[in-house]
Design an enzyme around this catalytic site. Structure first.
Site, PDB file in Angstrom:
ATOM      1  N   ALA A 197      45.187  52.119  41.649  1.00 45.46           N
ATOM      2  CA  ALA A 197      44.922  52.467  40.249  1.00 45.46           C
ATOM      3  C   ALA A 197      44.514  53.932  40.167  1.00 45.46           C
ATOM      4  CB  ALA A 197      43.828  51.572  39.693  1.00 45.46           C
ATOM      5  N   TYR A 240      54.128  38.052  32.820  1.00 48.76           N
ATOM      6  CA  TYR A 240      52.901  37.256  32.853  1.00 48.76           C
ATOM      7  C   TYR A 240      53.152  35.870  32.262  1.00 48.76           C
ATOM      8  CZ  TYR A 240      51.219  41.927  33.746  1.00 48.76           C
ATOM      9  OH  TYR A 240      51.048  43.180  34.301  1.00 48.76           O
ATOM     10  N   ALA A 282      54.705  50.415  30.313  1.00 48.51           N
ATOM     11  CA  ALA A 282      55.699  50.498  31.392  1.00 48.51           C
ATOM     12  C   ALA A 282      57.072  50.868  30.816  1.00 48.51           C
ATOM     13  CB  ALA A 282      55.755  49.166  32.136  1.00 48.51           C
ATOM     14  N   GLU A 303      53.870  41.188  50.057  1.00 47.67           N
ATOM     15  CA  GLU A 303      53.250  42.398  49.490  1.00 47.67           C
ATOM     16  C   GLU A 303      52.136  42.920  50.404  1.00 47.67           C
ATOM     17  OE1 GLU A 303      52.673  42.802  45.207  1.00 47.67           O
ATOM     18  OE2 GLU A 303      50.525  42.810  45.636  1.00 47.67           O
ATOM     19  N   GLN A 354      53.203  37.664  37.486  1.00 44.76           N
ATOM     20  CA  GLN A 354      51.803  37.550  37.881  1.00 44.76           C
ATOM     21  C   GLN A 354      51.652  36.209  38.606  1.00 44.76           C
ATOM     22  OE1 GLN A 354      49.063  38.576  38.829  1.00 44.76           O
ATOM     23  NE2 GLN A 354      48.136  39.436  36.981  1.00 44.76           N
ATOM     24  N   GLN A 407      37.879  34.827  46.664  1.00 47.50           N
ATOM     25  CA  GLN A 407      39.131  35.327  46.075  1.00 47.50           C
ATOM     26  C   GLN A 407      39.371  34.688  44.707  1.00 47.50           C
ATOM     27  OE1 GLN A 407      42.075  34.321  48.976  1.00 47.50           O
ATOM     28  NE2 GLN A 407      43.634  35.531  47.982  1.00 47.50           N
ATOM     29  N   ARG A 420      52.526  49.881  33.924  1.00 47.86           N
ATOM     30  CA  ARG A 420      51.608  50.729  33.164  1.00 47.86           C
ATOM     31  C   ARG A 420      50.339  50.975  33.970  1.00 47.86           C
ATOM     32  NH1 ARG A 420      48.073  48.311  28.400  1.00 47.86           N
ATOM     33  NH2 ARG A 420      47.078  47.506  30.277  1.00 47.86           N
ATOM     34  N   THR A 467      51.799  48.134  46.940  1.00 46.13           N
ATOM     35  CA  THR A 467      51.165  48.373  45.635  1.00 46.13           C
ATOM     36  C   THR A 467      50.731  49.841  45.515  1.00 46.13           C
ATOM     37  OG1 THR A 467      48.949  47.779  46.337  1.00 46.13           O
ATOM     38  CG2 THR A 467      50.351  45.986  45.529  1.00 46.13           C
TER      39      THR A 467
END
Ligand SMILES: Cc1cc2nc3c(=O)[nH]c(=O)nc-3n(C[C@H](O)[C@H](O)[C@H](O)COP(=O)(O)OP(=O)(O)OC[C@H]3O[C@@H](n4cnc5c(N)ncnc54)[C@H](O)[C@@H]3O)c2cc1C
Length: 287
Positions: free
Chosen positions: A51, A144, A124, A17, A175, A211, A107, A48
């Site tokens: 937002a 998730y 979603a 990703e 996730q 992180q 979503r 990605t």
């Protein structure tokens, strides 16, 4: 190429990703990292979606760049809660015209103060039928293993996940999780709930101590004692933490493949070195 056809093959798949920049000033450095990761020829790469959707053009540009320059299939993320129907239609048309065949339908996090009366998409599962109408896309959804933080119970979360899959998901991506037994339990519960689409395991290599605090805040993931001891011992030594984090993630991935998982997606966070070292650790396993 459609991701569903890639992850349904017999061969174990590995994908990475990247995330787009917030401003055009940092586009060049993100593209450099993207190039280095794409040169490793993963099975696919995801990009990605910022937002709010303000940087949606970067997601489309980077996804098209990955496909056109490297022939690596791209998965473009798309969030909907902060967007109007017009905005979503425009993004979908743009992705289709650029030859992007794969979309992760999300979503997105609900921004504080969002006016509930003016939301076009609540979940979603409201976005997925719109994507289906707008083109011949392969559609993924998020899931998730430790339940979505907004769900009251795992059972509620699983019921909603079934609704999402039934609205037209071809596959799911999890996730991050740090204890594989959580994933195995989730897979069992998902199959029990009648969810039969392929599930791609999302692995986050934790390569610095900072992180981990962010991860805990965002995902609420359980950190197993073995992992906590690694962070306590090496968290203050960047080189040692990088090495330990990559080894931990590689061991997780090997265990997943050994237990029959076919598809693993690595949250490589624009870090080519992390992607390269993980691929090296799996070199005899994924080919
Ligand atoms: C693999 C992955 C990739 C991600 N990529 C991005 C990204 O690129 N950009 C970004 O901003 N964020 C991203 N996120 C974060 C994601 O946007 C947030 O976790 C968000 O809060 C939920 O998105 P969702 O699509 O899972 O929501 P939904 O599937 O809509 O679920 C959200 C909550 O609503 C419940 N729910 C779902 N459907 C229904 C229904 N029909 N009725 C009632 N309740 C329902 C669910 O149980 C859950 O509690 C990603 C997450 C994952 C796991």
């Amino acid at each position: 190429m459609k991701i569903i056809d890639i992850i349904k093959s017999e061969k174990p798949t590995l994908s990475f990703e990247v995330f787009p920049p917030k401003t055009s000033q940092s586009l060049e450095s993100v593209l450099r990292a993207t190039d280095e990761i794409a040169e490793l020829r993963p099975d696919f790469m995801s990009v990605t979606y910022g937002a709010g959707g303000g940087t949606s053009a970067f997601t489309a540009n980077i996804a098209a760049h990955i496909q056109n320059t490297y022939g690596v299939p791209a998965l473009a993320h798309l969030t909907c809660v902060s967007s109007s129907r017009e905005k979503i239609s425009g993004v979908l048309d743009d992705l289709r015209e650029r030859g992007i065949e794969n979309i992760l339908a999300l979503r997105g996090d609900v921004p504080e103060g969002l006016d509930a009366e003016r939301i076009d998409y609540r979940h979603a599962s409201d976005l997925i039928p719109v994507i289906l109408e707008r083109g011949d896309f392969c559609i993924g959804g998020a899931c998730y293993p430790e339940k979505h933080p907004e769900s009251a119970t795992s059972q509620d979360d699983m019921r909603c996940l079934k609704t999402k899959v039934d609205s037209g998901c071809d596959f799911l991506t999890t996730q991050m999780f740090f204890d594989n037994s959580i994933l195995y339990n989730f897979l069992y519960r998902a199959r029990e709930a009648g969810i039969s689409v392929p599930i791609v395991a999302g692995i986050m290599p934790v390569t610095n101590a900072l992180q981990i605090r962010r991860i805990m805040a965002i995902s609420g993931s359980v950190l197993p004692p073995r992992f906590i001891r690694i962070v306590e011992r090496y968290g203050d030594d960047p080189e040692a933490m990088l090495q330990a984090g990559i080894v931990y993630a590689s061991e997780q991935i090997i265990d997943l493949y050994a237990n029959g998982l076919r598809a693993v997606h690595v949250y490589s966070m624009n870090k080519p070195e992390v992607a390269r070292r993980i691929m090296h650790n799996l070199s005899a396993i994924i080919y």
